[in-house]
Design a protein around this motif. Structure first.
Motif, PDB file in Angstrom:
ATOM      1  N   THR A   7       0.820  -1.206   0.000  1.00 34.04           N
ATOM      2  CA  THR A   7       0.000   0.000   0.000  1.00 34.04           C
ATOM      3  C   THR A   7       0.851   1.252   0.000  1.00 34.04           C
ATOM      4  OG1 THR A   7      -1.404  -1.314   1.430  1.00 34.04           O
ATOM      5  CG2 THR A   7      -2.070   0.968   1.034  1.00 34.04           C
ATOM      6  N   THR A  46       2.341   2.042  -3.313  1.00 40.50           N
ATOM      7  CA  THR A  46       1.459   2.621  -4.327  1.00 40.50           C
ATOM      8  C   THR A  46       0.987   4.023  -3.954  1.00 40.50           C
ATOM      9  OG1 THR A  46      -0.408   1.517  -3.304  1.00 40.50           O
ATOM     10  CG2 THR A  46       0.613   0.402  -5.179  1.00 40.50           C
ATOM     11  N   THR A  47       1.149   4.398  -2.689  1.00 42.57           N
ATOM     12  CA  THR A  47       0.648   5.716  -2.298  1.00 42.57           C
ATOM     13  C   THR A  47       1.735   6.772  -2.172  1.00 42.57           C
ATOM     14  OG1 THR A  47       0.772   5.098   0.022  1.00 42.57           O
ATOM     15  CG2 THR A  47      -1.359   4.814  -1.067  1.00 42.57           C
ATOM     16  N   THR A  86       5.446   8.225  -3.836  1.00 43.68           N
ATOM     17  CA  THR A  86       6.475   8.182  -4.871  1.00 43.68           C
ATOM     18  C   THR A  86       7.621   9.117  -4.475  1.00 43.68           C
ATOM     19  OG1 THR A  86       4.715   7.900  -6.487  1.00 43.68           O
ATOM     20  CG2 THR A  86       6.913   8.421  -7.344  1.00 43.68           C
ATOM     21  N   ALA A 126      10.013   1.860  -2.307  1.00 46.03           N
ATOM     22  CA  ALA A 126       9.671   2.564  -3.558  1.00 46.03           C
ATOM     23  C   ALA A 126      10.856   3.401  -3.984  1.00 46.03           C
ATOM     24  CB  ALA A 126       8.441   3.442  -3.344  1.00 46.03           C
ATOM     25  N   LYS A 142       0.041   9.878  -3.051  1.00 48.06           N
ATOM     26  CA  LYS A 142      -1.199   9.779  -3.842  1.00 48.06           C
ATOM     27  C   LYS A 142      -2.315   9.363  -2.915  1.00 48.06           C
ATOM     28  CE  LYS A 142       1.743   8.126  -7.111  1.00 48.06           C
ATOM     29  NZ  LYS A 142       2.301   6.792  -7.322  1.00 48.06           N
TER      30      LYS A 142
END
Lengths: 103, 103, 103, 103, 103, 103, 103
Positions: free
Chosen positions: E5, E8-9, E11, E49, G102
């Motif tokens: 999670t 993906t949230t 960057t 990430a 995001k």
């Protein structure tokens, strides 16, 4: 020594310039004459002589924007103090000049 | 050791120059002779020898603007003090030279 | 260990050089022998080995101007002290070399 | 963990290298064994693994001059200490390597 | 929050990477359990990430060598600590990564 | 001295700009008038004059993005304070300007 | 002042961005309300406005990767605090942004 004489006898190196501080008359605050040592040194000067310019990495020389006789402003701690024939001058890089005063 | 001898026996590296301070006679202030240790070291010197110049990133060498026998001014803390055959010299980079005095 | 041996067993990296200080006899000032710890370390040395040179951003290597057996001068705090087989050497970058003495 | 194993399990990034200090036997000075904490850490090491090299601004990679199994010298304060599987290593940039010892 | 999670949230920008420290079980020294605050923080982490890479002066982007899920080593004081949804992470530049561990 | 006059008599060098702080009326906090010395100096100013721009290494000049009469924000410690005809101004490099306020 | 208004009235210079900290409700630790001054300032913010980008040495401008309305993370000491119409903002360079969240 007259300014003209210094200008012909001393050549600043590269992007350096020779500057004489513009001394004002003794300052009076509230009627009290402030003796010389307590006065802040003026940040205004006259350019006496300039170097031939700054070179880039390929040896190309770029003349300075500041010229002899320009009246300039500079920061409080700019330049190196130096005596030539007993008179005090400042030698600084052109990058230390803040700007030029037109009269 | 004579200056000529030092100049032939020592070659500064790259953009460095070998400088001998120009010593003046003992200074007299108000009739009192100031002994050597209390005097400020002179910021004037004679260039004795110069390096072959500075290289750019492609290996091209640019000769110095300062030449042997030039009389130069430099900042108070410029250069590295070094003894060659018992005599004191300064070795500095050309960029530390403030300018050249013509006589 | 003989100098020749060190030179063949140690290769300085890139623009570094291996230097042995040139030790003089004990100094006598005013008739008093100054023991070793009070003496300033000499700033003169002999180059024992040199690296292959400095690379630019395109990977081109430029050989050093300083060669093995050169007698050099360097600043007081130049280089890194290192022991090879119990003997003290200095490893410094060529840029820290002030100049070369010819004999 | 055997050196071979570490070399296959850890890859230094870019121009970094993985180094194991070469530990000597306990030093004896004047008949007194100096315990470990009072000893200076050795400045000699063995290269265990090397990164793929340094990139220039166009993304071109230049392999390192230092190879695995080289015996190197480095400065006292070089590198970052790190434990891999309980054993101490140093990770340093190639630029921190003073030179290579041939045996 | 699960690692997937976070990945993906968040960057990381440019050449930065998001890292989670790999926490080991409580360390035991001489039979005494060392509470959390006295333990040194681990210098090992997992990449969660990565940014899109570093740009050169012409705007060309070079992807990072470090990838998500890599196990990395880093220096004690590397990175900026940051909380995302209450969990602690480190954000560091790729240049601060010492190397990659293969398992 | 009127702003127009200063603008015609002083030319900042290269990428420097001449700025006059925008002084607000005396601030009142909780009904107490705060005298001038205790007030923080405003970080807002009006651009009075700008230099001709910054040169790159080939001597090409790039005009500044900031123009005379722009209202700008700058950091607390930005610029050099200077008096021109008794009035206080700031001279700063364009890079110290945080942004431009449109009215 | 509404965010939309600030965005139209203030333009950050070059690679700078205008950021508003995302304030959370008062934090409660162990049932005690922590007053505002004891709370750490949040390291999360919303981008309100961005500069036109960074120029390279040839004057080419590269737009920023961060856009208005992005939620970003930044370091504790990033940016310059500034008040616009009484509201506190941060102005920072894009390079100080750690990454983008995001939602």
């Amino acid at each position: 020594m007259a300014t003209a004489t210094v200008a012909t006898t001393f050549t600043p190196l590269h992007d350096r310039i020779l500057v004489r501080r513009v001394e004002e008359g003794e300052t009076v605050r509230g009627g009290i004459i402030i003796p010389d040592s307590a006065k802040e040194k003026p940040q205004e000067g006259e350019v006496i002589a300039v170097g031939k310019g700054k070179s880039n990495d390929e040896g190309k020389v770029f003349p300075l924007d500041v010229k002899a006789k320009d009246r300039i402003l500079f920061g409080k701690y700019s330049g190196t103090e130096i005596k030539i024939d007993g008179e005090e001058f400042l030698i600084m890089r052109e990058e230390e000049v803040l700007g030029i005063l037109k009269s």
